[in-house]
Design an enzyme around this catalytic site. Structure first.
Site, mmCIF file in Angstrom:
data_model
loop_
_atom_site.group_PDB
_atom_site.id
_atom_site.type_symbol
_atom_site.label_atom_id
_atom_site.label_comp_id
_atom_site.label_asym_id
_atom_site.label_seq_id
_atom_site.Cartn_x
_atom_site.Cartn_y
_atom_site.Cartn_z
ATOM 1 N N HIS A 81 22.463 -20.765 1.440
ATOM 2 C CA HIS A 81 22.177 -20.535 0.025
ATOM 3 C C HIS A 81 23.077 -21.407 -0.827
ATOM 4 O O HIS A 81 23.958 -22.082 -0.309
ATOM 5 C CB HIS A 81 22.277 -19.050 -0.347
ATOM 6 C CG HIS A 81 23.661 -18.464 -0.278
ATOM 7 N ND1 HIS A 81 24.372 -18.353 0.907
ATOM 8 C CD2 HIS A 81 24.468 -17.947 -1.242
ATOM 9 C CE1 HIS A 81 25.539 -17.779 0.655
ATOM 10 N NE2 HIS A 81 25.625 -17.525 -0.638
ATOM 11 N N HIS A 137 25.452 -21.061 -3.193
ATOM 12 C CA HIS A 137 26.774 -20.779 -3.772
ATOM 13 C C HIS A 137 27.803 -21.843 -3.379
ATOM 14 O O HIS A 137 27.782 -22.350 -2.259
ATOM 15 C CB HIS A 137 27.251 -19.382 -3.349
ATOM 16 C CG HIS A 137 26.585 -18.286 -4.125
ATOM 17 N ND1 HIS A 137 26.478 -16.992 -3.667
ATOM 18 C CD2 HIS A 137 25.985 -18.298 -5.350
ATOM 19 C CE1 HIS A 137 25.849 -16.249 -4.575
ATOM 20 N NE2 HIS A 137 25.533 -17.025 -5.597
ATOM 21 N N ASP A 174 30.845 -21.777 -2.467
ATOM 22 C CA ASP A 174 31.658 -21.573 -1.259
ATOM 23 C C ASP A 174 30.836 -21.758 0.020
ATOM 24 O O ASP A 174 31.303 -21.458 1.122
ATOM 25 C CB ASP A 174 32.354 -20.196 -1.279
ATOM 26 C CG ASP A 174 31.383 -19.028 -1.279
ATOM 27 O OD1 ASP A 174 30.380 -19.078 -2.005
ATOM 28 O OD2 ASP A 174 31.632 -18.056 -0.534
ATOM 29 N N HIS A 175 29.595 -22.262 -0.135
ATOM 30 C CA HIS A 175 28.740 -22.548 1.034
ATOM 31 C C HIS A 175 28.252 -23.998 1.049
ATOM 32 O O HIS A 175 27.836 -24.486 2.096
ATOM 33 C CB HIS A 175 27.560 -21.573 1.077
ATOM 34 C CG HIS A 175 28.003 -20.150 1.223
ATOM 35 N ND1 HIS A 175 27.890 -19.440 2.400
ATOM 36 C CD2 HIS A 175 28.623 -19.322 0.343
ATOM 37 C CE1 HIS A 175 28.411 -18.232 2.241
ATOM 38 N NE2 HIS A 175 28.855 -18.133 0.989
ATOM 39 N N HIS A 213 20.769 -11.407 -1.886
ATOM 40 C CA HIS A 213 22.061 -11.916 -2.384
ATOM 41 C C HIS A 213 21.781 -13.024 -3.396
ATOM 42 O O HIS A 213 22.314 -13.024 -4.506
ATOM 43 C CB HIS A 213 22.885 -12.427 -1.207
ATOM 44 C CG HIS A 213 24.176 -13.080 -1.586
ATOM 45 N ND1 HIS A 213 25.229 -12.395 -2.140
ATOM 46 C CD2 HIS A 213 24.596 -14.370 -1.488
ATOM 47 C CE1 HIS A 213 26.225 -13.237 -2.371
ATOM 48 N NE2 HIS A 213 25.870 -14.442 -1.983
ATOM 49 N N ASP A 259 25.502 -14.924 3.438
ATOM 50 C CA ASP A 259 26.011 -13.743 2.734
ATOM 51 C C ASP A 259 24.961 -12.643 2.640
ATOM 52 O O ASP A 259 24.963 -11.853 1.691
ATOM 53 C CB ASP A 259 26.457 -14.114 1.304
ATOM 54 C CG ASP A 259 27.712 -14.980 1.287
ATOM 55 O OD1 ASP A 259 28.314 -15.196 2.356
ATOM 56 O OD2 ASP A 259 28.081 -15.441 0.194
ATOM 57 N N HIS A 272 31.764 -14.628 5.853
ATOM 58 C CA HIS A 272 33.053 -14.159 5.299
ATOM 59 C C HIS A 272 33.731 -13.164 6.233
ATOM 60 O O HIS A 272 33.057 -12.394 6.928
ATOM 61 C CB HIS A 272 32.849 -13.470 3.942
ATOM 62 C CG HIS A 272 32.447 -14.391 2.834
ATOM 63 N ND1 HIS A 272 33.360 -15.035 2.038
ATOM 64 C CD2 HIS A 272 31.230 -14.775 2.397
ATOM 65 C CE1 HIS A 272 32.725 -15.782 1.142
ATOM 66 N NE2 HIS A 272 31.417 -15.642 1.341
#
Ligand code: ZN
Ligand code: FE
Length: 257
Positions: A54, A56, A58-59, A113, A137, A175
């Site tokens: 996805h 985001h 942090d990905h 999410h 996530d 995570h």
């Protein structure tokens, strides 16, 4: 296919898939560039694929720099994330198949999410062996992702797909949230003996600074409250008899935990 787990940022994991024969690698959700380059160099492998779950930051944070370093690599992501994943070239839908080395993954569309979230599922190659699920996530060890862009009904449908995978599927979630997730789980499902023992194991592992990822689908089904919306104990804990409403209330309770 070897799978290496690279801890990055405060609690993210990047997964590096490695084929030692062809000396190639793929990364799932590269948040940071340096740990990936260091590991590839150590392995003497070339990066051929980025699998994003996805959009985001942090990905996808390292997408651009990795493309610069390996101009031939292909960036995969969900079709609904078009325009949101840097460098994306392949736009995937439910049921599409993607390959890495000698393994083929099936794409699962798992919104909730985010609206475009996908997961990559590599079925086991032989009977009785394990499969691999990269679920970003959506599903966490002992928990699930926040509903930023989706509804509880959507998330229940997405999590149902993951719950239906074979018990001996490893869950490579993005995570290290397991301890906090199980602390919450104990507040809504404390009489669950499997959960109690898992909680004790995870507490011990974290006190030794060990990773708790990957988990297994079978373990998640028995202990993760966000896969247990039909269980009377959980329905009682949130005073609902409707599965989706049970899930929604659990999610809201967790948001406030
Ligand atoms: Zn996310
Ligand atoms: Fe994340």
């Amino acid at each position: 296919m070897e799978i290496l787990r690279l801890p990055v940022l405060s609690d993210n994991y990047i997964f590096l898939l490695h084929d030692p024969n062809q000396k190639i690698g793929a990364v799932v959700d590269p948040a940071e560039v340096r740990p990936v380059l260091e590991k590839l160099e150590f392995l003497g492998a070339e990066l051929v694929t980025i699998f994003n779950t996805h959009h985001h930051p942090d990905h996808v944070g390292a997408n651009r720099q990795l493309i610069q370093k390996f101009p031939q690599l292909k960036v995969y992501g969900g079709v609904e994330d078009r325009g949101r994943i840097p460098g994306q070239q392949v736009f995937l839908r439910e049921g599409d198949r993607v390959q890495f080395a000698d393994r083929v993954a099936e794409v699962l569309f798992v919104p909730g999410h985010t609206s475009g979230h996908i997961a990559y599922y590599f079925p086991s190659v032989a009977l009785g062996e394990i499969g691999e699920l990269f679920c970003g996530d959506t599903l966490f060890a002992g928990g699930c992702g926040h509903l930023f862009e989706g509804t509880p009904a959507q998330m229940v449908e997405s999590l149902s797909k993951l719950r239906n995978l074979p018990n001996n599927t490893r869950v490579w979630c993005a995570h290290e949230y397991t301890l906090k997730n199980l602390q919450f789980a104990m507040t809504v499902d404390k009489d669950n003996a499997d959960l109690q023992s898992r909680f004790a194991e995870v507490k011990a592992a974290r006190s030794r600074n060990e990773a708790t990822v990957p988990s297994m689908i079978g373990v998640e089904k028995r202990t993760n409250p966000f896969l247990r919306w039909e269980q009377p104990a959980l329905q009682l804990a949130v005073q609902s008899q409707d599965p989706v409403e049970t899930f929604a209330r659990l999610r809201r309770k967790k948001d406030q935990f």
